[in-house]
Design a protein around this motif. Structure first.
Motif, PDB file in Angstrom:
ATOM      1  N   GLY A 148       0.788  -1.222   0.000  1.00 55.52           N
ATOM      2  CA  GLY A 148       0.000   0.000   0.000  1.00 55.52           C
ATOM      3  C   GLY A 148       0.823   1.277   0.000  1.00 55.52           C
ATOM      4  O   GLY A 148       0.272   2.368  -0.119  1.00 55.52           O
ATOM      5  N   TRP A 149       2.121   1.180   0.161  1.00 60.94           N
ATOM      6  CA  TRP A 149       3.009   2.341   0.124  1.00 60.94           C
ATOM      7  C   TRP A 149       3.473   2.554  -1.308  1.00 60.94           C
ATOM      8  O   TRP A 149       3.790   1.617  -2.012  1.00 60.94           O
ATOM      9  N   VAL A 150       3.543   3.807  -1.746  1.00 58.65           N
ATOM     10  CA  VAL A 150       4.047   4.148  -3.073  1.00 58.65           C
ATOM     11  C   VAL A 150       5.476   4.639  -2.898  1.00 58.65           C
ATOM     12  O   VAL A 150       5.733   5.587  -2.155  1.00 58.65           O
ATOM     13  N   ILE A 151       6.413   3.969  -3.572  1.00 60.98           N
ATOM     14  CA  ILE A 151       7.829   4.321  -3.452  1.00 60.98           C
ATOM     15  C   ILE A 151       8.168   5.401  -4.462  1.00 60.98           C
ATOM     16  O   ILE A 151       7.907   5.263  -5.648  1.00 60.98           O
ATOM     17  N   ASP A 198      17.283   2.885   5.011  1.00 61.15           N
ATOM     18  CA  ASP A 198      16.480   1.674   4.862  1.00 61.15           C
ATOM     19  C   ASP A 198      14.993   2.034   4.910  1.00 61.15           C
ATOM     20  O   ASP A 198      14.443   2.261   5.987  1.00 61.15           O
ATOM     21  N   LEU A 199      14.354   2.081   3.742  1.00 66.96           N
ATOM     22  CA  LEU A 199      12.936   2.426   3.693  1.00 66.96           C
ATOM     23  C   LEU A 199      12.080   1.389   4.416  1.00 66.96           C
ATOM     24  O   LEU A 199      11.108   1.736   5.075  1.00 66.96           O
ATOM     25  N   GLY A 200      12.433   0.114   4.284  1.00 70.02           N
ATOM     26  CA  GLY A 200      11.673  -0.949   4.949  1.00 70.02           C
ATOM     27  C   GLY A 200      11.641  -0.750   6.452  1.00 70.02           C
ATOM     28  O   GLY A 200      10.595  -0.887   7.092  1.00 70.02           O
ATOM     29  N   MET A 201      12.775  -0.397   7.026  1.00 69.79           N
ATOM     30  CA  MET A 201      12.852  -0.166   8.465  1.00 69.79           C
ATOM     31  C   MET A 201      12.044   1.075   8.852  1.00 69.79           C
ATOM     32  O   MET A 201      11.358   1.076   9.876  1.00 69.79           O
ATOM     33  N   ALA A 202      12.084   2.106   8.021  1.00 67.33           N
ATOM     34  CA  ALA A 202      11.322   3.330   8.297  1.00 67.33           C
ATOM     35  C   ALA A 202       9.819   3.047   8.251  1.00 67.33           C
ATOM     36  O   ALA A 202       9.064   3.525   9.099  1.00 67.33           O
ATOM     37  N   ILE A 203       9.385   2.240   7.280  1.00 62.97           N
ATOM     38  CA  ILE A 203       7.964   1.886   7.181  1.00 62.97           C
ATOM     39  C   ILE A 203       7.548   1.080   8.400  1.00 62.97           C
ATOM     40  O   ILE A 203       6.508   1.353   9.012  1.00 62.97           O
ATOM     41  N   ARG A 204       8.334   0.076   8.782  1.00 60.62           N
ATOM     42  CA  ARG A 204       7.997  -0.745   9.960  1.00 60.62           C
ATOM     43  C   ARG A 204       7.914   0.100  11.220  1.00 60.62           C
ATOM     44  O   ARG A 204       7.010  -0.087  12.043  1.00 60.62           O
ATOM     45  N   ALA A 205       8.837   1.042  11.379  1.00 57.29           N
ATOM     46  CA  ALA A 205       8.823   1.909  12.566  1.00 57.29           C
ATOM     47  C   ALA A 205       7.545   2.748  12.593  1.00 57.29           C
ATOM     48  O   ALA A 205       6.900   2.863  13.640  1.00 57.29           O
ATOM     49  N   ARG A 211      -1.853   7.099   1.745  1.00 55.33           N
ATOM     50  CA  ARG A 211      -2.974   7.880   2.260  1.00 55.33           C
ATOM     51  C   ARG A 211      -3.626   7.072   3.373  1.00 55.33           C
ATOM     52  O   ARG A 211      -4.029   5.937   3.169  1.00 55.33           O
ATOM     53  N   VAL A 212      -3.699   7.677   4.568  1.00 51.16           N
ATOM     54  CA  VAL A 212      -4.287   7.027   5.740  1.00 51.16           C
ATOM     55  C   VAL A 212      -5.321   7.967   6.322  1.00 51.16           C
ATOM     56  O   VAL A 212      -4.995   9.093   6.713  1.00 51.16           O
ATOM     57  N   ASN A 213      -6.569   7.507   6.382  1.00 54.90           N
ATOM     58  CA  ASN A 213      -7.669   8.322   6.919  1.00 54.90           C
ATOM     59  C   ASN A 213      -7.718   9.703   6.283  1.00 54.90           C
ATOM     60  O   ASN A 213      -7.898  10.715   6.965  1.00 54.90           O
ATOM     61  N   GLY A 214      -7.527   9.761   4.969  1.00 53.23           N
ATOM     62  CA  GLY A 214      -7.607  11.022   4.249  1.00 53.23           C
ATOM     63  C   GLY A 214      -6.385  11.903   4.362  1.00 53.23           C
ATOM     64  O   GLY A 214      -6.354  13.001   3.827  1.00 53.23           O
TER      65      GLY A 214
END
Length: 71
Positions: A5-8, A31-38, A16-19
């Motif tokens: 659901g994330w656009v790189i 590390d984008l993966g780590m940033a997303i998980r955090a 987009r979350v709750n508008g």
């Protein structure tokens, strides 16, 4: 490209979350993966906390109604 659901967009991701548009960058780690998980972990904790607060409000209101009915 999208991931869960994330656009790189280069060194950042959006979703987009709750508008509201959320933008996360890789930061110092790169590390984008780590940033997303955090972010997702923080959001999960925030939502659990808010849900707990809502539950306490509902329980308190229910108790007050029960006490008013006993009077």
């Amino acid at each position: 490209m999208t991931v869960h659901g994330w656009v790189i967009l280069g060194d950042a991701v959006t979703k987009r979350v709750n508008g509201q548009e959320i933008i996360i960058t890789a930061g110092k780690s790169g590390d984008l993966g780590m940033a997303i998980r955090a972010w997702e972990d923080n959001e999960r904790h925030r939502m659990a906390h808010e849900l707990g607060n809502l539950g306490r409000l509902v329980n308190d209101a229910s108790d007050r109604l029960r006490q008013a009915g006993d009077s």
